[in-house]
Design a protein around this motif. Structure first.
Motif, PDB file in Angstrom:
ATOM      1  N   ILE A  89       0.843  -1.202   0.000  1.00  0.00           N
ATOM      2  CA  ILE A  89       0.000   0.000   0.000  1.00  0.00           C
ATOM      3  C   ILE A  89       0.878   1.252   0.000  1.00  0.00           C
ATOM      4  CG2 ILE A  89      -1.629   1.374   1.376  1.00  0.00           C
ATOM      5  CD1 ILE A  89      -2.795  -1.377   2.330  1.00  0.00           C
ATOM      6  N   GLY A  90       1.876   1.266   0.867  1.00  0.00           N
ATOM      7  CA  GLY A  90       2.778   2.409   0.942  1.00  0.00           C
ATOM      8  C   GLY A  90       3.516   2.647  -0.369  1.00  0.00           C
ATOM      9  N   ALA A 142       2.467   1.782  -3.372  1.00  0.00           N
ATOM     10  CA  ALA A 142       1.486   2.279  -4.341  1.00  0.00           C
ATOM     11  C   ALA A 142       1.183   3.752  -4.100  1.00  0.00           C
ATOM     12  CB  ALA A 142       0.203   1.451  -4.266  1.00  0.00           C
ATOM     13  N   VAL A 143       1.056   4.126  -2.830  1.00  0.00           N
ATOM     14  CA  VAL A 143       0.792   5.530  -2.491  1.00  0.00           C
ATOM     15  C   VAL A 143       1.942   6.400  -2.976  1.00  0.00           C
ATOM     16  CG1 VAL A 143       0.634   7.144  -0.552  1.00  0.00           C
ATOM     17  CG2 VAL A 143      -0.775   5.088  -0.575  1.00  0.00           C
ATOM     18  N   LEU A 144       3.172   5.958  -2.757  1.00  0.00           N
ATOM     19  CA  LEU A 144       4.336   6.732  -3.212  1.00  0.00           C
ATOM     20  C   LEU A 144       4.353   6.870  -4.729  1.00  0.00           C
ATOM     21  CD1 LEU A 144       7.173   5.381  -0.895  1.00  0.00           C
ATOM     22  CD2 LEU A 144       6.217   7.690  -0.923  1.00  0.00           C
ATOM     23  N   ARG A 145       3.944   5.832  -5.405  1.00  0.00           N
ATOM     24  CA  ARG A 145       3.968   5.829  -6.861  1.00  0.00           C
ATOM     25  C   ARG A 145       2.892   6.745  -7.455  1.00  0.00           C
ATOM     26  NH1 ARG A 145       2.853   0.550  -8.015  1.00  0.00           N
ATOM     27  NH2 ARG A 145       4.650   0.022  -6.762  1.00  0.00           N
ATOM     28  N   PHE A 146       1.709   6.773  -6.809  1.00  0.00           N
ATOM     29  CA  PHE A 146       0.577   7.478  -7.406  1.00  0.00           C
ATOM     30  C   PHE A 146       0.229   8.806  -6.743  1.00  0.00           C
ATOM     31  CE2 PHE A 146      -0.221   2.949  -8.366  1.00  0.00           C
ATOM     32  CZ  PHE A 146      -0.063   3.041  -9.733  1.00  0.00           C
ATOM     33  N   SER A 147       0.825   9.101  -5.611  1.00  0.00           N
ATOM     34  CA  SER A 147       0.479  10.336  -4.907  1.00  0.00           C
ATOM     35  C   SER A 147       1.744  11.010  -4.398  1.00  0.00           C
ATOM     36  CB  SER A 147      -0.472  10.025  -3.742  1.00  0.00           C
ATOM     37  OG  SER A 147      -0.730  11.186  -3.002  1.00  0.00           O
ATOM     38  N   ALA A 148       2.381  11.741  -5.260  1.00  0.00           N
ATOM     39  CA  ALA A 148       3.638  12.392  -4.905  1.00  0.00           C
ATOM     40  C   ALA A 148       3.456  13.490  -3.862  1.00  0.00           C
ATOM     41  CB  ALA A 148       4.291  12.980  -6.158  1.00  0.00           C
ATOM     42  N   SER A 149       2.271  14.053  -3.752  1.00  0.00           N
ATOM     43  CA  SER A 149       2.053  15.176  -2.836  1.00  0.00           C
ATOM     44  C   SER A 149       2.021  14.744  -1.373  1.00  0.00           C
ATOM     45  CB  SER A 149       0.743  15.887  -3.180  1.00  0.00           C
ATOM     46  OG  SER A 149      -0.359  15.052  -2.864  1.00  0.00           O
ATOM     47  N   ARG A 167      -0.624  13.817   0.228  1.00  0.00           N
ATOM     48  CA  ARG A 167      -1.954  14.057   0.824  1.00  0.00           C
ATOM     49  C   ARG A 167      -2.663  12.760   1.173  1.00  0.00           C
ATOM     50  NH1 ARG A 167      -4.194  18.429  -3.323  1.00  0.00           N
ATOM     51  NH2 ARG A 167      -2.402  19.796  -3.199  1.00  0.00           N
ATOM     52  N   LEU A 168      -2.487  11.753   0.354  1.00  0.00           N
ATOM     53  CA  LEU A 168      -3.144  10.473   0.614  1.00  0.00           C
ATOM     54  C   LEU A 168      -2.618   9.849   1.898  1.00  0.00           C
ATOM     55  CD1 LEU A 168      -5.182   8.390  -0.295  1.00  0.00           C
ATOM     56  CD2 LEU A 168      -3.452   7.403  -1.781  1.00  0.00           C
ATOM     57  N   VAL A 169      -1.315   9.932   2.134  1.00  0.00           N
ATOM     58  CA  VAL A 169      -0.732   9.395   3.368  1.00  0.00           C
ATOM     59  C   VAL A 169      -1.266  10.157   4.567  1.00  0.00           C
ATOM     60  CG1 VAL A 169       1.405   9.050   4.660  1.00  0.00           C
ATOM     61  CG2 VAL A 169       1.349   8.582   2.221  1.00  0.00           C
ATOM     62  N   LYS A 170      -1.358  11.486   4.458  1.00  0.00           N
ATOM     63  CA  LYS A 170      -1.910  12.296   5.543  1.00  0.00           C
ATOM     64  C   LYS A 170      -3.362  11.895   5.823  1.00  0.00           C
ATOM     65  CE  LYS A 170       0.955  16.418   5.231  1.00  0.00           C
ATOM     66  NZ  LYS A 170       1.637  16.205   6.482  1.00  0.00           N
ATOM     67  N   ALA A 171      -4.133  11.668   4.755  1.00  0.00           N
ATOM     68  CA  ALA A 171      -5.525  11.251   4.931  1.00  0.00           C
ATOM     69  C   ALA A 171      -5.605   9.893   5.616  1.00  0.00           C
ATOM     70  CB  ALA A 171      -6.238  11.226   3.585  1.00  0.00           C
ATOM     71  N   LEU A 172      -4.754   8.944   5.187  1.00  0.00           N
ATOM     72  CA  LEU A 172      -4.713   7.628   5.836  1.00  0.00           C
ATOM     73  C   LEU A 172      -4.361   7.769   7.316  1.00  0.00           C
ATOM     74  CD1 LEU A 172      -2.840   5.417   3.209  1.00  0.00           C
ATOM     75  CD2 LEU A 172      -5.160   5.073   4.032  1.00  0.00           C
ATOM     76  N   GLY A 173      -3.376   8.602   7.589  1.00  0.00           N
ATOM     77  CA  GLY A 173      -2.975   8.836   8.972  1.00  0.00           C
ATOM     78  C   GLY A 173      -4.090   9.414   9.808  1.00  0.00           C
TER      79      GLY A 173
END
Length: 192
Positions: A161-162, A164-171, A173-179
């Motif tokens: 998951i991490g 994929a997030v790095l690959r598709f969400s460079a900003s 924001r998705l990690v912050k939302a997950l957090g």
């Protein structure tokens, strides 16, 4: 879908009964061990979060965090089986969910050494819960093998998951939302 239709589902999802670990499905070693980490949202969220954090930090952390978690979880499991459980272990597990969410939200702005230390501390509490809840008629080695394998697979899922997030969400924001979601989930555990 209307908000009023979501409320009953959220109440069931966040109720203490949904988060408890009664009857892990199997009544013997390996099967019960495999199922234990999968039967509680608290365990699932922390173990997947460890994998996501490991992927975000990359390098040695990609394997150091998950393997450190597993090693200290085994120590906690041994303590739990032997009856040496810290009072309030479920509170510490709920706090671990909150802190893991905050760590995801902050992403890699905290040193990987501190994150690894926190991950290792949380692992002891999760291990204590696993060990203390081992079915009475289980063989400890089989049970431990089950929950270690299940935890490892959850960590791998988090790493995927991490990545994929790095690959598709460079900003980020998705990690912050997950957090934020994980931290709120942990907060709901503290309130129940």
């Amino acid at each position: 879908m209307k908000i009023k239709n979501l409320i009953p589902g959220l109440l069931v999802l966040f109720s203490p009964l949904a988060l408890a670990h009664p009857g892990h499905g199997g009544d013997h070693g390996f099967e019960s061990g495999i199922l234990h980490p999968l039967t509680g949202v608290d365990h699932l969220s922390v173990m997947i979060s460890v994998g996501i954090l490991a992927a975000l930090f990359g390098g040695r952390s990609r394997w150091q965090m998950p393997l450190s978690f597993i090693a200290l979880m085994i120590v906690g499991g041994i303590l739990g089986v032997s009856g040496l459980v810290i009072p309030g272990v479920e509170l510490y597990i709920a706090l671990s969910v909150v802190v893991m969410g905050l760590l995801l939200w902050r992403s890699v702005q905290i040193s990987h050494q501190w994150v690894t230390v926190l991950v290792m501390a949380f692992a002891v509490f999760h291990g204590m819960a696993h060990g203390a809840e081992m079915p009475f008629n289980s063989h400890a080695l089989a049970y431990f093998s089950g929950f270690v394998l299940s935890t490892f697979l959850l960590h791998l899922s988090g790493i995927a998951i991490g990545s994929a997030v790095l690959r598709f969400s460079a900003s980020g924001r998705l990690v912050k939302a997950l957090g934020a979601v994980v931290a709120m989930l942990g907060g709901s555990f503290l309130l129940s």
